[in-house]
Scaffold this motif. Structure first.
Motif, PDB file in Angstrom:
ATOM      1  N   ALA A  74      -4.544   6.847   3.369  1.00 54.11           N
ATOM      2  CA  ALA A  74      -5.171   5.653   3.952  1.00 54.11           C
ATOM      3  C   ALA A  74      -5.429   4.606   2.873  1.00 54.11           C
ATOM      4  O   ALA A  74      -6.505   4.008   2.805  1.00 54.11           O
ATOM      5  CB  ALA A  74      -6.460   6.026   4.676  1.00 54.11           C
ATOM      6  N   SER A  75      -4.440   4.378   2.030  1.00 54.50           N
ATOM      7  CA  SER A  75      -4.607   3.454   0.904  1.00 54.50           C
ATOM      8  C   SER A  75      -4.944   2.048   1.376  1.00 54.50           C
ATOM      9  O   SER A  75      -5.812   1.382   0.804  1.00 54.50           O
ATOM     10  CB  SER A  75      -3.322   3.426   0.063  1.00 54.50           C
ATOM     11  N   PHE A  76      -4.271   1.575   2.429  1.00 57.15           N
ATOM     12  CA  PHE A  76      -4.511   0.205   2.907  1.00 57.15           C
ATOM     13  C   PHE A  76      -5.946   0.033   3.383  1.00 57.15           C
ATOM     14  O   PHE A  76      -6.627  -0.927   3.009  1.00 57.15           O
ATOM     15  CB  PHE A  76      -3.539  -0.132   4.032  1.00 57.15           C
ATOM     16  N   ILE A  77      -6.413   0.961   4.214  1.00 52.56           N
ATOM     17  CA  ILE A  77      -7.760   0.856   4.779  1.00 52.56           C
ATOM     18  C   ILE A  77      -8.819   0.922   3.677  1.00 52.56           C
ATOM     19  O   ILE A  77      -9.770   0.128   3.648  1.00 52.56           O
ATOM     20  CB  ILE A  77      -7.998   1.960   5.823  1.00 52.56           C
ATOM     21  N   ILE A 130      -1.810  14.181 -13.893  1.00 54.69           N
ATOM     22  CA  ILE A 130      -2.950  14.992 -14.337  1.00 54.69           C
ATOM     23  C   ILE A 130      -4.257  14.635 -13.640  1.00 54.69           C
ATOM     24  O   ILE A 130      -5.200  15.418 -13.668  1.00 54.69           O
ATOM     25  CB  ILE A 130      -3.166  14.823 -15.864  1.00 54.69           C
ATOM     26  N   ILE A 131      -4.316  13.457 -12.973  1.00 58.23           N
ATOM     27  CA  ILE A 131      -5.571  13.075 -12.338  1.00 58.23           C
ATOM     28  C   ILE A 131      -5.733  13.725 -10.983  1.00 58.23           C
ATOM     29  O   ILE A 131      -4.758  14.111 -10.347  1.00 58.23           O
ATOM     30  CB  ILE A 131      -5.657  11.538 -12.193  1.00 58.23           C
ATOM     31  N   GLN A 132      -6.970  13.833 -10.528  1.00 60.00           N
ATOM     32  CA  GLN A 132      -7.253  14.323  -9.195  1.00 60.00           C
ATOM     33  C   GLN A 132      -7.319  13.116  -8.268  1.00 60.00           C
ATOM     34  O   GLN A 132      -8.229  12.313  -8.315  1.00 60.00           O
ATOM     35  CB  GLN A 132      -8.603  15.041  -9.181  1.00 60.00           C
ATOM     36  N   ARG A 133      -6.319  12.971  -7.421  1.00 61.02           N
ATOM     37  CA  ARG A 133      -6.244  11.791  -6.553  1.00 61.02           C
ATOM     38  C   ARG A 133      -7.165  11.960  -5.350  1.00 61.02           C
ATOM     39  O   ARG A 133      -7.358  13.054  -4.851  1.00 61.02           O
ATOM     40  CB  ARG A 133      -4.791  11.582  -6.074  1.00 61.02           C
ATOM     41  N   TRP A 134      -7.716  10.817  -4.871  1.00 61.86           N
ATOM     42  CA  TRP A 134      -8.672  10.859  -3.782  1.00 61.86           C
ATOM     43  C   TRP A 134      -7.951  10.893  -2.445  1.00 61.86           C
ATOM     44  O   TRP A 134      -6.907  10.379  -2.282  1.00 61.86           O
ATOM     45  CB  TRP A 134      -9.568   9.606  -3.834  1.00 61.86           C
ATOM     46  N   SER A 192       0.815  -1.221   0.000  1.00 60.41           N
ATOM     47  CA  SER A 192       0.000   0.000   0.000  1.00 60.41           C
ATOM     48  C   SER A 192       0.847   1.269   0.000  1.00 60.41           C
ATOM     49  O   SER A 192       0.318   2.365  -0.196  1.00 60.41           O
ATOM     50  CB  SER A 192      -0.932   0.007   1.208  1.00 60.41           C
ATOM     51  N   THR A 193       2.160   1.139   0.215  1.00 65.81           N
ATOM     52  CA  THR A 193       3.047   2.308   0.201  1.00 65.81           C
ATOM     53  C   THR A 193       3.662   2.527  -1.183  1.00 65.81           C
ATOM     54  O   THR A 193       4.638   3.261  -1.307  1.00 65.81           O
ATOM     55  CB  THR A 193       4.184   2.145   1.235  1.00 65.81           C
ATOM     56  N   LEU A 194       3.093   1.900  -2.199  1.00 65.09           N
ATOM     57  CA  LEU A 194       3.636   2.029  -3.561  1.00 65.09           C
ATOM     58  C   LEU A 194       3.817   3.482  -3.969  1.00 65.09           C
ATOM     59  O   LEU A 194       4.834   3.853  -4.569  1.00 65.09           O
ATOM     60  CB  LEU A 194       2.694   1.330  -4.548  1.00 65.09           C
ATOM     61  N   VAL A 240      -1.657  -3.070  -4.927  1.00 62.72           N
ATOM     62  CA  VAL A 240      -0.887  -2.226  -5.847  1.00 62.72           C
ATOM     63  C   VAL A 240      -1.841  -1.303  -6.594  1.00 62.72           C
ATOM     64  O   VAL A 240      -1.611  -0.089  -6.706  1.00 62.72           O
ATOM     65  CB  VAL A 240      -0.082  -3.092  -6.839  1.00 62.72           C
ATOM     66  N   LEU A 241      -2.927  -1.878  -7.092  1.00 72.57           N
ATOM     67  CA  LEU A 241      -3.924  -1.088  -7.818  1.00 72.57           C
ATOM     68  C   LEU A 241      -4.589  -0.064  -6.903  1.00 72.57           C
ATOM     69  O   LEU A 241      -4.769   1.102  -7.275  1.00 72.57           O
ATOM     70  CB  LEU A 241      -4.980  -2.015  -8.418  1.00 72.57           C
ATOM     71  N   GLY A 242      -4.923  -0.487  -5.682  1.00 74.09           N
ATOM     72  CA  GLY A 242      -5.557   0.426  -4.733  1.00 74.09           C
ATOM     73  C   GLY A 242      -4.672   1.602  -4.381  1.00 74.09           C
ATOM     74  O   GLY A 242      -5.165   2.724  -4.186  1.00 74.09           O
ATOM     75  N   ALA A 243      -3.355   1.371  -4.313  1.00 76.80           N
ATOM     76  CA  ALA A 243      -2.430   2.460  -3.983  1.00 76.80           C
ATOM     77  C   ALA A 243      -2.432   3.543  -5.036  1.00 76.80           C
ATOM     78  O   ALA A 243      -2.162   4.715  -4.740  1.00 76.80           O
ATOM     79  CB  ALA A 243      -1.014   1.900  -3.798  1.00 76.80           C
ATOM     80  N   THR A 244      -2.735   3.185  -6.279  1.00 75.43           N
ATOM     81  CA  THR A 244      -2.768   4.186  -7.345  1.00 75.43           C
ATOM     82  C   THR A 244      -4.097   4.933  -7.396  1.00 75.43           C
ATOM     83  O   THR A 244      -4.213   5.917  -8.121  1.00 75.43           O
ATOM     84  CB  THR A 244      -2.512   3.530  -8.720  1.00 75.43           C
ATOM     85  N   PHE A 245      -5.098   4.468  -6.660  1.00 74.75           N
ATOM     86  CA  PHE A 245      -6.402   5.124  -6.628  1.00 74.75           C
ATOM     87  C   PHE A 245      -6.535   6.072  -5.441  1.00 74.75           C
ATOM     88  O   PHE A 245      -7.162   7.130  -5.550  1.00 74.75           O
ATOM     89  CB  PHE A 245      -7.524   4.086  -6.575  1.00 74.75           C
ATOM     90  N   TRP A 246      -5.972   5.679  -4.293  1.00 75.58           N
ATOM     91  CA  TRP A 246      -6.151   6.471  -3.077  1.00 75.58           C
ATOM     92  C   TRP A 246      -4.802   6.929  -2.533  1.00 75.58           C
ATOM     93  O   TRP A 246      -3.916   6.128  -2.275  1.00 75.58           O
ATOM     94  CB  TRP A 246      -6.874   5.645  -2.016  1.00 75.58           C
ATOM     95  N   GLU A 247      -4.683   8.218  -2.361  1.00 72.29           N
ATOM     96  CA  GLU A 247      -3.428   8.801  -1.881  1.00 72.29           C
ATOM     97  C   GLU A 247      -3.268   8.611  -0.380  1.00 72.29           C
ATOM     98  O   GLU A 247      -2.185   8.283   0.101  1.00 72.29           O
ATOM     99  CB  GLU A 247      -3.395  10.291  -2.229  1.00 72.29           C
TER     100      GLU A 247
END
Length: 285
Positions: A205-208, A281-285, A88-90, A196-203
């Protein structure tokens, strides 16, 4: 000049990552090592302080005979837990806008940057885990021997991970066949790819957030499968068994599961790589 992957350029990116993050990696390693020492030592001390015997199929066994199995089971759970947390620290070097701009402005391709991070949180983690496991096991032996000086405490036997061919005795092995072990390994790879995929979606608390999303999706998937099986095999007493048996023998079933998990893992890594390329360029959550 190779605009996709250059080994020299990639080595510089990887070296820069280690140089800038060695304090964080060292702290994570020490935390992992400390937890492993406590868990493995407690299991060992408890086992040698509460030795008992029991009979199975006419053969008398000691509780110590299954100590390696309990240690391996605890190690497997920690391997999975630490693995998904570390995965999750990717995106750790890109948490803030300034860090993201600095990281993405390095003179290297997006693939090299993503592959560098992937290599650290996957292969690098596995190497660090087994180094920590060796140190933790050595300290377990030392502490247990001091507490029980008359006991011969041995190193953790990793050969107990897989039962030998034709073994039918009391279970002392983590998996009863090589095929089952391969399926479990592919399942870990798949789970790791989800984080790995989740880490790229959420900036933050990616693990949770990833864990919560996976739990919800898995629950819905299981319910959907159960509903489909019940309605598809309404006249059969064991619909799930009928569906599994339709795949052929056990080896074929294990092979199908392994291929599915690995295919889904590759898909997740590819999507994560594409998300990584859009980080600027994306707006990260």
């Amino acid at each position: 000049m190779n605009n996709t992957f250059n080994i020299s350029r990639f080595a510089l990116v990887l070296g820069k990552d280690f140089q800038e993050g060695w304090k964080r990696y060292s702290l994570q390693f020490l935390v992992m090592l400390g937890i492993m020492i406590v868990v493995l030592t407690w299991i060992s001390l408890y086992a040698y302080s509460n030795i008992y015997t029991y009979e199975h199929n006419g053969v008398t066994y000691s509780s110590i005979d299954t100590l390696d199995l309990r240690l391996l089971l605890a190690g497997t759970v920690m391997f999975l837990g630490f693995g998904i947390v570390f995965t999750s620290t990717l995106m750790e070097p890109m948490r803030s806008k300034i860090q993201r701009i600095s990281y993405l402005s390095m003179p290297a391709t997006d693939f090299e940057k993503f592959f560098s991070r992937w290599l650290i949180v996957s292969v690098g983690y596995v190497v660090a885990f087994f180094i920590a496991l060796w140190f933790a096991d050595a300290l377990r032996i030392m502490i247990t021997s001091m507490r029980h000086p008359g006991v011969d405490v041995s190193f953790l036997d990793l050969s107990k991970m897989i039962a030998p061919e034709g073994y039918t005795g009391q279970s002392k092995y983590l998996s009863y066949s090589r095929q089952v072990f391969v399926v479990l390994l592919s399942l870990y790879i798949f789970i790791q790819s989800l984080f790995v995929l989740g880490a790229t979606f959420w900036e933050k608390a990616s693990f949770i957030k990833t864990f919560s999303a996976v739990a919800i999706i898995v629950t819905l998937f299981i319910l959907l499968c159960r509903w489909a099986i019940i309605h598809s095999y309404a006249n059969d007493g064991d619909g799930f068994g009928v569906m599994i048996e339709s795949l052929g023998d056990e080896n074929a079933q294990m092979l199908v599961l392994t291929c599915i998990f690995l295919f889904l893992a590759v898909v997740n890594w590819v999507v994560a790589g594409l998300r990584f390329r859009e980080s600027e360029i994306i707006q990260r959550w």
